[in-house]
Design a protein around this motif. Structure first.
Motif, PDB file in Angstrom:
ATOM      1  N   ALA A  16      13.478 -53.214  46.315  1.00 57.56           N
ATOM      2  CA  ALA A  16      13.288 -52.310  45.159  1.00 57.56           C
ATOM      3  C   ALA A  16      11.835 -51.938  44.907  1.00 57.56           C
ATOM      4  N   SER A  17      10.916 -52.289  45.819  1.00 53.78           N
ATOM      5  CA  SER A  17       9.504 -51.974  45.531  1.00 53.78           C
ATOM      6  C   SER A  17       9.143 -50.549  45.919  1.00 53.78           C
ATOM      7  N   GLN A  18      10.006 -49.866  46.675  1.00 58.48           N
ATOM      8  CA  GLN A  18       9.713 -48.476  47.069  1.00 58.48           C
ATOM      9  C   GLN A  18      11.001 -47.825  47.574  1.00 58.48           C
ATOM     10  N   VAL A  38      14.041 -56.975  43.589  1.00 56.81           N
ATOM     11  CA  VAL A  38      13.712 -57.975  44.613  1.00 56.81           C
ATOM     12  C   VAL A  38      12.995 -57.310  45.792  1.00 56.81           C
ATOM     13  N   SER A  39      11.918 -57.920  46.254  1.00 59.66           N
ATOM     14  CA  SER A  39      11.313 -57.604  47.566  1.00 59.66           C
ATOM     15  C   SER A  39      10.249 -58.660  47.796  1.00 59.66           C
ATOM     16  N   ARG A  40       9.417 -58.478  48.815  1.00 67.75           N
ATOM     17  CA  ARG A  40       8.405 -59.507  49.095  1.00 67.75           C
ATOM     18  C   ARG A  40       7.182 -59.358  48.205  1.00 67.75           C
ATOM     19  N   SER A  41       7.011 -58.185  47.581  1.00 69.50           N
ATOM     20  CA  SER A  41       5.751 -57.897  46.910  1.00 69.50           C
ATOM     21  C   SER A  41       5.891 -57.883  45.382  1.00 69.50           C
ATOM     22  N   LEU A  62      10.835 -62.359  46.997  1.00 68.72           N
ATOM     23  CA  LEU A  62      11.288 -63.234  48.081  1.00 68.72           C
ATOM     24  C   LEU A  62      11.470 -62.417  49.358  1.00 68.72           C
ATOM     25  N   ASP A  63      11.436 -63.151  50.472  1.00 71.06           N
ATOM     26  CA  ASP A  63      11.573 -62.518  51.782  1.00 71.06           C
ATOM     27  C   ASP A  63      13.016 -62.699  52.260  1.00 71.06           C
ATOM     28  N   LEU A  64      13.756 -61.601  52.328  1.00 66.65           N
ATOM     29  CA  LEU A  64      15.172 -61.689  52.732  1.00 66.65           C
ATOM     30  C   LEU A  64      15.330 -62.140  54.185  1.00 66.65           C
ATOM     31  N   ASN A  88      19.900 -54.326  50.255  1.00 61.37           N
ATOM     32  CA  ASN A  88      19.019 -53.324  50.856  1.00 61.37           C
ATOM     33  C   ASN A  88      17.699 -53.987  51.220  1.00 61.37           C
ATOM     34  N   SER A  89      17.142 -53.576  52.361  1.00 62.01           N
ATOM     35  CA  SER A  89      15.755 -53.964  52.672  1.00 62.01           C
ATOM     36  C   SER A  89      15.272 -53.063  53.799  1.00 62.01           C
ATOM     37  N   GLY A  90      14.144 -53.391  54.391  1.00 60.22           N
ATOM     38  CA  GLY A  90      13.560 -52.502  55.396  1.00 60.22           C
ATOM     39  C   GLY A  90      14.319 -52.558  56.715  1.00 60.22           C
ATOM     40  N   VAL A 156      22.729 -54.330  64.431  1.00 57.94           N
ATOM     41  CA  VAL A 156      22.819 -55.136  63.207  1.00 57.94           C
ATOM     42  C   VAL A 156      23.597 -54.378  62.132  1.00 57.94           C
ATOM     43  N   ARG A 157      23.357 -53.065  62.025  1.00 55.68           N
ATOM     44  CA  ARG A 157      24.061 -52.270  60.987  1.00 55.68           C
ATOM     45  C   ARG A 157      25.562 -52.280  61.219  1.00 55.68           C
ATOM     46  N   GLY A 158      25.952 -52.201  62.495  1.00 59.84           N
ATOM     47  CA  GLY A 158      27.386 -52.236  62.802  1.00 59.84           C
ATOM     48  C   GLY A 158      28.012 -53.531  62.316  1.00 59.84           C
ATOM     49  N   GLU A 187      13.282 -39.073  52.242  1.00 57.02           N
ATOM     50  CA  GLU A 187      11.816 -39.071  52.113  1.00 57.02           C
ATOM     51  C   GLU A 187      11.296 -40.360  51.487  1.00 57.02           C
ATOM     52  N   THR A 188      11.072 -41.361  52.332  1.00 54.46           N
ATOM     53  CA  THR A 188      10.556 -42.652  51.886  1.00 54.46           C
ATOM     54  C   THR A 188       9.511 -43.106  52.901  1.00 54.46           C
ATOM     55  N   PRO A 189       8.788 -44.197  52.598  1.00 57.13           N
ATOM     56  CA  PRO A 189       7.825 -44.701  53.585  1.00 57.13           C
ATOM     57  C   PRO A 189       8.472 -45.034  54.938  1.00 57.13           C
TER      58      PRO A 189
HETATM   59  N1  LIG Z   1      14.661 -43.431  54.748  1.00 55.21           N
HETATM   60  C1  LIG Z   1      15.528 -43.056  55.674  1.00 55.21           C
HETATM   61  O1  LIG Z   1      15.455 -41.935  56.187  1.00 55.21           O
HETATM   62  C2  LIG Z   1      16.643 -43.982  56.095  1.00 55.21           C
HETATM   63  C3  LIG Z   1      17.630 -43.491  56.972  1.00 55.21           C
HETATM   64  C4  LIG Z   1      18.667 -44.342  57.375  1.00 55.21           C
HETATM   65  C5  LIG Z   1      18.694 -45.648  56.925  1.00 55.21           C
HETATM   66  N2  LIG Z   1      17.711 -46.101  56.072  1.00 55.21           N
HETATM   67  C6  LIG Z   1      17.775 -47.495  55.684  1.00 55.21           C
HETATM   68  O2  LIG Z   1      17.932 -47.621  54.279  1.00 55.21           O
HETATM   69  C7  LIG Z   1      17.232 -48.794  53.824  1.00 55.21           C
HETATM   70  C8  LIG Z   1      16.226 -48.400  52.739  1.00 55.21           C
HETATM   71  O3  LIG Z   1      15.405 -47.392  53.296  1.00 55.21           O
HETATM   72  P1  LIG Z   1      13.996 -46.979  52.684  1.00 55.21           P
HETATM   73  O4  LIG Z   1      13.655 -45.712  53.405  1.00 55.21           O
HETATM   74  O5  LIG Z   1      14.019 -47.021  51.207  1.00 55.21           O
HETATM   75  O6  LIG Z   1      13.093 -48.163  53.263  1.00 55.21           O
HETATM   76  P2  LIG Z   1      11.569 -48.527  52.946  1.00 55.21           P
HETATM   77  O7  LIG Z   1      10.858 -47.383  52.337  1.00 55.21           O
HETATM   78  O8  LIG Z   1      11.046 -49.124  54.204  1.00 55.21           O
HETATM   79  O9  LIG Z   1      11.710 -49.675  51.825  1.00 55.21           O
HETATM   80  C9  LIG Z   1      12.240 -50.914  52.175  1.00 55.21           C
HETATM   81  C10 LIG Z   1      12.247 -51.846  50.968  1.00 55.21           C
HETATM   82  O10 LIG Z   1      12.718 -53.118  51.421  1.00 55.21           O
HETATM   83  C11 LIG Z   1      11.779 -54.140  51.095  1.00 55.21           C
HETATM   84  N3  LIG Z   1      11.790 -55.120  52.175  1.00 55.21           N
HETATM   85  C12 LIG Z   1      11.490 -54.906  53.487  1.00 55.21           C
HETATM   86  N4  LIG Z   1      11.592 -56.053  54.168  1.00 55.21           N
HETATM   87  C13 LIG Z   1      11.965 -57.012  53.267  1.00 55.21           C
HETATM   88  C14 LIG Z   1      12.229 -58.396  53.375  1.00 55.21           C
HETATM   89  N5  LIG Z   1      12.113 -59.047  54.544  1.00 55.21           N
HETATM   90  N6  LIG Z   1      12.580 -59.073  52.251  1.00 55.21           N
HETATM   91  C15 LIG Z   1      12.687 -58.429  51.056  1.00 55.21           C
HETATM   92  N7  LIG Z   1      12.450 -57.118  50.905  1.00 55.21           N
HETATM   93  C16 LIG Z   1      12.090 -56.411  52.015  1.00 55.21           C
HETATM   94  C17 LIG Z   1      10.443 -53.398  50.977  1.00 55.21           C
HETATM   95  O11 LIG Z   1       9.575 -54.056  50.056  1.00 55.21           O
HETATM   96  P3  LIG Z   1       8.436 -55.125  50.410  1.00 55.21           P
HETATM   97  O12 LIG Z   1       7.624 -54.546  51.505  1.00 55.21           O
HETATM   98  O13 LIG Z   1       7.745 -55.267  49.084  1.00 55.21           O
HETATM   99  O14 LIG Z   1       9.166 -56.389  50.796  1.00 55.21           O
HETATM  100  C18 LIG Z   1      10.887 -52.082  50.356  1.00 55.21           C
HETATM  101  O15 LIG Z   1      11.023 -52.217  48.963  1.00 55.21           O
HETATM  102  C19 LIG Z   1      16.559 -49.410  55.054  1.00 55.21           C
HETATM  103  O16 LIG Z   1      17.362 -50.416  55.581  1.00 55.21           O
HETATM  104  C20 LIG Z   1      16.473 -48.223  55.985  1.00 55.21           C
HETATM  105  O17 LIG Z   1      16.378 -48.600  57.342  1.00 55.21           O
HETATM  106  C21 LIG Z   1      16.707 -45.302  55.643  1.00 55.21           C
END
Ligand SMILES: NC(=O)c1ccc[n+]([C@@H]2O[C@H](COP(=O)([O-])OP(=O)(O)OC[C@H]3O[C@@H](n4cnc5c(N)ncnc54)[C@H](OP(=O)(O)O)[C@@H]3O)[C@@H](O)[C@H]2O)c1
Length: 258
Positions: A16-18, A38-41, A62-64, A88-90, A156-158, A187-189
């Motif tokens: 939830a940090s971004q 929840v996230s690491r930061s 916390l680190d998932l 949800n996470s990265g 992993v997603r499957g 549009e995310t990081p």
């Molecule tokens: N954006 C896209 O175009 C897209 C397309 C298909 C699928 N997705 C999937 O949808 C999900 C969310 O996407 P997003 O674009 O919002 O991703 P993102 O911008 O990379 O954000 C990921 C979030 O997860 C947290 N995170 C990452 N690793 C973590 C860990 N080990 N423990 C706890 N928190 C963790 C990050 O925060 P911290 O760094 O603070 O931990 C951040 O808040 C991801 O799984 C992504 O792969 C995204």
């Protein structure tokens, strides 16, 4: 009358940090839920939390991907009385499956599947007791059409999608729904880093990479995280009480499969 009203509901929103997670925390809070982010930061979570409407939201750093970190926090999470779990996470790093070190698969399974399992086990008893439960997994369109160059992620997603479908059947009798949201190009990081990676590999500019990606999207634009969050919030609401076990693409029509 059924309403998109989450007053009195508590939500645990991971990642939830971004990006999509932060937008979801905002959308749920705007609908009346009290949110734990929840996230690491801790710092970045607090910045998102401070902008939410309402006053009782909190953060949990916390680190998932770390089983120790998760296990240490499970009692606190189990005692939180949550009705909603946003899993949800990265995403795992890009690359072909055949080139990935087995450790990358292991890390991906820990962060996405096993973390989800531990959290669901902690949260489901409270949902049962409350008579209201919503689990929404944020995964990827790759569960329907694997995406070239995302070998570990596709795999992993499957597994997460199969786990979620299984849970939806097991938890239906408790009134707990389990659904997956499949984001398209959002549009995310995460998107920024994928575009930069492709530009480097293809010796193209980032603008060229973006334009080429958009040729795949019938709606002709990238998704705003708020649009993904709106779909997630609907699935968390009483309006979606009869929807469980589905994969909902929010991809502007990109998926070619039915
Ligand atoms: N954006 C896209 O175009 C897209 C397309 C298909 C699928 N997705 C999937 O949808 C999900 C969310 O996407 P997003 O674009 O919002 O991703 P993102 O911008 O990379 O954000 C990921 C979030 O997860 C947290 N995170 C990452 N690793 C973590 C860990 N080990 N423990 C706890 N928190 C963790 C990050 O925060 P911290 O760094 O603070 O931990 C951040 O808040 C991801 O799984 C992504 O792969 C995204």
């Amino acid at each position: 009358m059924l309403k998109l009203d989450l007053n009195g509901k508590r939500a645990l929103v991971c990642g939830a940090s971004q990006g999509i997670g932060a937008a979801t925390a905002r959308a749920l809070a705007e609908s009346g839920a009290t949110v734990t982010l929840v996230s690491r930061s801790a710092d970045r979570l607090a910045a998102v939390r401070d902008e939410l409407p309402g006053t009782d939201h909190d953060v949990l750093a916390l680190d998932l991907g770390s089983p120790d970190d998760l296990v240490e926090n499970l009692d606190t999470i189990a005692g939180g009385g949550y009705h909603i779990f946003i899993h949800n996470s990265g995403g795992p790093p890009a690359g072909r499956a055949i080139d990935a070190d087995p450790a990358e698969f292991e890390a991906g399974f820990h962060q996405h599947l096993i973390a989800g399992q531990r959290l669901a086990q902690a949260l489901v008893p409270g949902m049962r007791q409350a008579g209201y439960g919503r689990i929404v997994n944020i995964i990827s369109t790759s569960v329907k059409e694997p995406i070239p160059g995302l070998g570990v992620s596709n795999t992993v997603r499957g597994a997460v999608a199969a786990w979620a479908k299984t849970l939806s059947r097991e938890l239906g009798p408790d009134g707990i729904t389990v659904n997956n949201v499949l984001p398209g190009f959002t549009e995310t990081p995460r998107l920024e880093s994928l575009v930069a990676g492709k530009a480097g590999k293809q010796n193209a500019s980032e603008d060229e990479v973006r334009a080429s990606m958009l040729t795949q999207v019938p709606l002709g634009r990238f998704c705003k995280p708020e649009e993904t969050a709106a779909a997630i919030t609907f699935l968390c609401s009483p309006l979606a009480g009869y929807i469980t076990g589905i994969n909902l693409p929010v991809d502007g029509g990109r998926l070619g499969s039915l």
